[in-house]
Design a protein around this motif. Structure first.
Motif, mmCIF file in Angstrom:
data_model
loop_
_atom_site.group_PDB
_atom_site.id
_atom_site.type_symbol
_atom_site.label_atom_id
_atom_site.label_comp_id
_atom_site.label_asym_id
_atom_site.label_seq_id
_atom_site.Cartn_x
_atom_site.Cartn_y
_atom_site.Cartn_z
ATOM 1 N N ARG A 140 -16.440 -6.925 -24.639
ATOM 2 C CA ARG A 140 -15.980 -7.446 -25.929
ATOM 3 C C ARG A 140 -16.402 -6.569 -27.109
ATOM 4 N N PHE A 141 -17.519 -5.889 -26.979
ATOM 5 C CA PHE A 141 -18.078 -5.182 -28.135
ATOM 6 C C PHE A 141 -18.236 -3.695 -27.862
ATOM 7 N N ASP A 142 -17.203 -3.109 -27.267
ATOM 8 C CA ASP A 142 -17.263 -1.688 -26.947
ATOM 9 C C ASP A 142 -17.100 -0.798 -28.174
ATOM 10 N N TYR A 143 -16.850 -1.392 -29.330
ATOM 11 C CA TYR A 143 -16.718 -0.601 -30.558
ATOM 12 C C TYR A 143 -18.077 -0.279 -31.168
ATOM 13 N N PHE A 144 -19.159 -0.757 -30.563
ATOM 14 C CA PHE A 144 -20.507 -0.396 -30.992
ATOM 15 C C PHE A 144 -21.074 0.578 -29.973
ATOM 16 N N TRP A 145 -21.386 1.792 -30.415
ATOM 17 C CA TRP A 145 -21.881 2.822 -29.523
ATOM 18 C C TRP A 145 -23.397 2.709 -29.447
ATOM 19 N N PHE A 146 -23.876 2.162 -28.322
ATOM 20 C CA PHE A 146 -25.316 1.970 -28.181
ATOM 21 C C PHE A 146 -25.914 3.106 -27.350
ATOM 22 N N LEU A 147 -26.640 2.821 -26.319
ATOM 23 C CA LEU A 147 -27.379 3.865 -25.604
ATOM 24 C C LEU A 147 -26.613 4.476 -24.443
ATOM 25 N N ASN A 196 -23.215 3.329 -23.262
ATOM 26 C CA ASN A 196 -21.766 3.148 -23.161
ATOM 27 C C ASN A 196 -21.021 4.383 -23.658
ATOM 28 N N ASP A 197 -19.741 4.471 -23.339
ATOM 29 C CA ASP A 197 -18.916 5.604 -23.742
ATOM 30 C C ASP A 197 -18.588 5.546 -25.229
ATOM 31 N N PRO A 198 -18.174 6.679 -25.801
ATOM 32 C CA PRO A 198 -17.822 6.680 -27.220
ATOM 33 C C PRO A 198 -16.732 5.655 -27.525
ATOM 34 N N ASN A 230 -8.047 9.387 -24.962
ATOM 35 C CA ASN A 230 -8.433 9.967 -23.677
ATOM 36 C C ASN A 230 -9.214 11.271 -23.808
ATOM 37 N N VAL A 231 -9.731 11.549 -24.987
ATOM 38 C CA VAL A 231 -10.546 12.755 -25.157
ATOM 39 C C VAL A 231 -11.726 12.671 -24.194
ATOM 40 N N PRO A 232 -12.069 13.772 -23.504
ATOM 41 C CA PRO A 232 -13.234 13.742 -22.603
ATOM 42 C C PRO A 232 -14.477 13.244 -23.335
ATOM 43 N N THR A 233 -15.123 12.254 -22.777
ATOM 44 C CA THR A 233 -16.223 11.596 -23.494
ATOM 45 C C THR A 233 -17.384 12.533 -23.777
ATOM 46 N N ASP A 234 -17.578 13.553 -22.928
ATOM 47 C CA ASP A 234 -18.710 14.447 -23.157
ATOM 48 C C ASP A 234 -18.492 15.381 -24.335
#
Length: 383
Positions: free
Chosen positions: A309-316, A318-320, A346-350
């Protein structure tokens, strides 16, 4: 999540043997849930800055709890600084120690698993060992950090007896013994429990890498502004925060911004989820003789909602979030690259670096934006 944790106890079935470690881990988590509940009480009473300051405590406890649950490696140091080695000579010592370890492994006599230079002090060798193993079940390892946390006495390390009331004057031998304990506590804190030591041990145990380390540093520093004296830290969270009334009162007259309230809530959510997932994993992996039924289904269901639900917060870990991918592609990717990826989503997360301006970047992520090439929709749209 807190409700699921509180009800979890009745769903756990013990084995034939009791291990006090599990009770001690629950005790640790119980007090962290109390802290989280205090954060929620502060938020309900519009004390956002104080909730963020308390979340810094939760974050630090989360870091050490990861090591108490998963820190299956520890280290010992060999100090070579008194040998006055040149850098080249020290490198040769490191290579010599590594070659010796390889020979010990070949001979089946190795008692440690790795040796390398210690990164936090000059001219020290770091010998890395596996955690404390159960004699009957060598696959079951108790992390050394569990005991380091349990045994730490900060007052012994910091408070000198001669500065405080004592019932009687101690003998020289007693003073010497006490000083040995003081030195041991200082070593324990410096190498295992201090903030930078926690990060180092998390890296040794492959729990974090350099990228996650940088995220922790950013969150730790941001939350620390509300715990330590920092000019305008709380003021910046308010609406119209550049207006000064010069009046006395509790806080300031302008209300906290909605995004500040949401951010503080998300910190509590992610920290609680992280701590509960750690203890759930320990119980799920417990030998059957200690835990026959983990009963974590409801707890796992509750914690799984947070990254969903809260993937819009970038914590430790999780992906961007989509906004950070959107922002990266605007400034650092060509349209051709984005087309190859199939859109900025779809930009590579790294490739996407963490934004250290946590509050400002979070505020941007809550607003829909568009450019000539890409469109970003707020995660709050339609709410």
């Amino acid at each position: 999540m807190i409700a699921a944790y509180s009800e979890w106890n009745d769903k756990i079935q013990g084995g034939q043997t009791e291990l006090s470690m599990y009770g001690d881990l629950f005790d640790f988590v119980n007090f962290r849930m109390e802290t989280a509940d205090s954060c929620l009480m502060l938020l309900e009473n519009d004390k956002v800055a104080d909730s963020l300051g308390l979340s810094r405590s939760l974050l630090e406890n989360y870091l050490i709890f990861m090591l108490m649950c998963r820190g299956h490696k520890f280290f010992q140091l060999q100090d070579l600084s008194d040998q006055r080695l040149t850098e080249g000579q020290f490198k040769a010592k490191v290579k010599e120690a590594q070659d010796e370890l390889e020979q010990l492994k070949t001979d089946g006599k190795a008692t440690y698993i790795e040796v390398k230079r210690y990164p936090r002090a000059k001219h020290r060798l770091m010998y890395i060992f596996e955690g404390l193993k159960d004699k009957e079940d060598p696959t079951f390892v108790i992390p050394v950090h569990f005991f380091q946390f349990q045994d730490f006495q900060p007052e012994l390390m910091r408070l000198k007896n001669e500065n405080y009331f004592q019932y009687y004057e101690r003998s020289k031998d007693s003073k010497k013994k006490i000083q040995e304990h003081v030195d041991a506590e200082a070593w324990r804190y410096k190498h295992y429990l201090a903030y930078d030591a926690l990060l180092h041990n998390l890296e040794i145990n492959d729990i974090i890498d350099a990228v996650a380390n940088a995220r922790i540093e950013a969150h730790y520093t941001f939350l620390g502004k509300f715990l330590h004296p920092t000019k305008d830290a709380a003021r910046d969270l308010h609406e119209n925060n550049n207006w000064h009334s010069r009046r006395t009162g509790i806080g300031i007259e302008q209300p906290y911004a909605d995004e500040a309230k949401l951010l503080a809530s998300l910190y509590v959510c992610h920290l609680v989820a992280g701590i509960l997932n750690e203890v759930a994993t320990v119980i799920e992996k417990a030998p059957a003789k200690y835990i026959s039924q983990a009963g974590t289904q409801d707890l796992r269901t509750a914690t799984a909602l947070i990254p969903e639900r809260f993937d819009y917060f970038w914590f430790l870990f999780n992906d961007p979030p989509l906004y950070d991918r959107f922002n990266y592609c605007i400034h650092h990717a060509t349209p051709d690259e984005v087309n190859v990826w199939g859109g900025y989503e779809n930009v590579p997360t790294d490739l996407v670096p963490f934004n250290k301006h946590i509050y400002r970047n979070f505020g941007y992520a809550l607003k829909s934006q568009s450019t000539n090439l890409y469109r970003y929709q707020s995660p709050l749209s339609g709410m």
